[in-house]
Motif scaffolding. Structure first.
Motif, short mmCIF file in Angstrom:
data_model
loop_
_atom_site.label_atom_id
_atom_site.label_comp_id
_atom_site.label_asym_id
_atom_site.label_seq_id
_atom_site.Cartn_x
_atom_site.Cartn_y
_atom_site.Cartn_z
N TYR A 36 0.84 -1.21 0.00
CA TYR A 36 0.00 0.00 0.00
C TYR A 36 0.87 1.25 0.00
O TYR A 36 0.59 2.22 -0.73
CB TYR A 36 -0.91 -0.01 1.23
N ARG A 91 0.92 4.24 -2.71
CA ARG A 91 0.59 5.57 -2.19
C ARG A 91 1.71 6.56 -2.52
O ARG A 91 1.46 7.72 -2.86
CB ARG A 91 0.38 5.48 -0.68
N ASP A 101 1.37 7.45 -6.11
CA ASP A 101 0.17 8.27 -6.30
C ASP A 101 0.42 9.73 -5.92
O ASP A 101 -0.17 10.65 -6.51
CB ASP A 101 -0.98 7.70 -5.47
N GLU A 116 -9.26 3.16 0.71
CA GLU A 116 -8.12 3.85 0.11
C GLU A 116 -7.23 2.89 -0.68
O GLU A 116 -6.78 3.20 -1.79
CB GLU A 116 -7.29 4.56 1.19
N LEU A 159 -6.49 2.72 -4.92
CA LEU A 159 -5.19 2.71 -5.58
C LEU A 159 -5.07 1.52 -6.53
O LEU A 159 -4.53 1.63 -7.64
CB LEU A 159 -4.06 2.67 -4.55
#
Length: 329
Positions: A193, A197, A200, A244, A248
C-alpha cells in the motif's frame, strides 16, 4: 518546439509538465514576435527616410523610445524563463528522491516475501471435508509450514478447503487471516500500500501521469497470480480500511494480470481461488461518470477499473451489454 524545451531545461524535456511546456511555447512565440516587431519598425523607419539626410540622432531617439519598454518586457520574459528552468529542476529533484524511496520499498517488498511464514493449521479443513475424508478412509493432511512465495498458494488452497455452504471464502479470509492472524500477511500488504501511495503522490508534484503509470506498472510486475488473488481478498469492502487501498488498486489497474475466466452461459467472471459471488468482482469495476458516458455515447455504467485491459473482463462487459470506455493511462 522540443528544441526550445531542451534549451530552457538543459535537456530535461521529459521532466516538464504540460503547463510548463505551454508556458515555454508562449515565451518562445512572444520573443519571436518582439524580434519581428523591432525589425519591422526599423525597416519602416529606414524606408520612410530613404534618400533623406536624416540625422542618426533622430533615428537613435526613435529606436531608443521603442526599445526601452521592449527591454523592460524582455526582463519579465527572462524571469519567466528562469521559472520554467526552476520547475524542470524541481521536477528532476522530486523524481530522484521518489525513485530512491520507491526502489528501496520494492527491495523491502521482496525481502518481506522471502521471509513470509505460514502454518497451514491456522486454516483447518472444514468439518464437511474432514467427514468426507473419514468416510473415504483418507488420512487427513499433515499441517505444513510454507515459506517465502509458496505461502500465497498454500493460503489460497487452505481457504478453498475450509469453505462450506454457510461460511464463504471471504469470511474465512477475514476471520482467520485479517482478524486472528494478521501477522502473516499484514506487513506485506501495508508495504505494498505504501509503495502505491508513494507513486500516487507524484500527481501532486506536476509529474506526467504516464510517468506515474510506468512506476506502478513496475509494482504490478512484481506480483504473482497468487499474490493478486490474495490482494483481491485483502481490498474488499470493509476488509482493511475505508477503501483507500482498493482505490489505488483500481486507479493503477493492479489486477490487470489476474488470470480470470468467463462463464458465458452464466455471464459471470470467476477464478478457482476466488469467491464465486459476482458482487465481489464488481467492487473492482468503476462506475462511469454521467458526463463520460454521454461523451462516448454509450449507456455503460461500468468500466474495467482495477482489471485494466484484462480480456476476460472486457468480454464480460461486452457480453453483458455494457460497452467499455477506453482505459485511462
Amino acid at each position: 518546439m522540443d528544441a526550445i524545451y531542451k534549451l530552457f531545461t538543459n535537456g530535461k524535456i521529459d521532466n516538464l509538465d504540460p503547463t510548463t511546456k505551454r508556458l515555454a511555447s508562449v515565451l518562445f512565440y512572444v520573443a519571436i514576435g518582439i524580434i519581428v516587431f523591432i525589425v519591422g519598425l526599423t525597416v519602416v523607419d529606414v524606408a520612410g527616410h530613404w534618400g533623406v539626410a536624416t540625422p542618426l540622432g533622430t533615428f537613435g531617439d526613435f529606436f531608443g523610445g521603442v526599445l526601452n519598454p521592449i527591454l523592460a518586457f524582455l526582463t519579465v520574459i527572462g524571469l519567466a524563463v528562469t521559472i520554467v528552468m526552476q520547475r524542470a529542476t524541481i521536477s528532476t529533484s522530486t523524481l530522484q528522491r521518489f525513485e530512491t524511496t520507491f526502489f528501496n520499498l520494492l527491495d523491502l517488498h521482496n525481502k518481506i516475501v522471502d521471509e513470509l511464514v505460514f502454518d497451514s493449521k491456522i486454516i483447518p479443513d472444514s468439518a464437511e471435508r474432514r467427514e468426507m475424508l473419514r468416510i473415504a478412509n483418507v488420512p487427513p493432511e499433515e499441517p505444513e509450514i510454507a515459506r517465502g512465495r509458496a505461502v500465497f498458494a498454500v493460503i489460497l488452497d487452505r481457504i478453498a478447503k475450509a469453505e462450506t455452504n454457510t461460511v464463504s471464502r471471504v469470511e474465512i479470509y477475514r476471520e482467520r487471516l485479517q482478524v486472528e492472524n494478521n501477522h502473516v500477511l499484514g506487513h506485506y500488504f501495508r508495504n505494498l500500500y505504501q509503495i502505491l501511495r508513494l507513486a500516487d503522490r507524484l500527481k501532486h508534484e506536476s509529474i506526467d501521469p504516464e510517468t506515474i503509470q510506468t512506476y506502478t506498472a513496475i509494482v504490478r510486475a512484481q506480483l504473482s497470480a497468487n499474490e493478486l488473488a490474495l490482494l483481491f481478498y485483502n481490498c474488499l469492502q470493509g476488509m482493511v480500511d475505508r477503501g483507500e487501498f482498493k482505490q489505488l488498486v483500481i486507479d493503477y489497474r493492479i489486477l490487470e494480470h489476474l488470470p480470470l475466466r468467463y462463464d458465458r452461459s452464466a455471464k459471470e467472471l470467476y477464478h478457482e481461488n476466488l469467491p464465486t459471488e459476482s458482487n465481489y468482482f464488481r467492487e473492482y469495476l468503476v462506475a462511469v461518470p454521467p458526463g463520460e458516458t454521454a461523451k462516448h455515447r454509450v449507456p455503460a455504467p461500468l468500466a474495467p477499473g482495477a482489471f485494466g485491459t484484462n480480456p476476460k473482463v472486457h468480454e464480460f462487459l461486452l457480453d453483458a451489454q455494457l460497452p467499455i470506455l477506453p482505459v485511462k493511462k
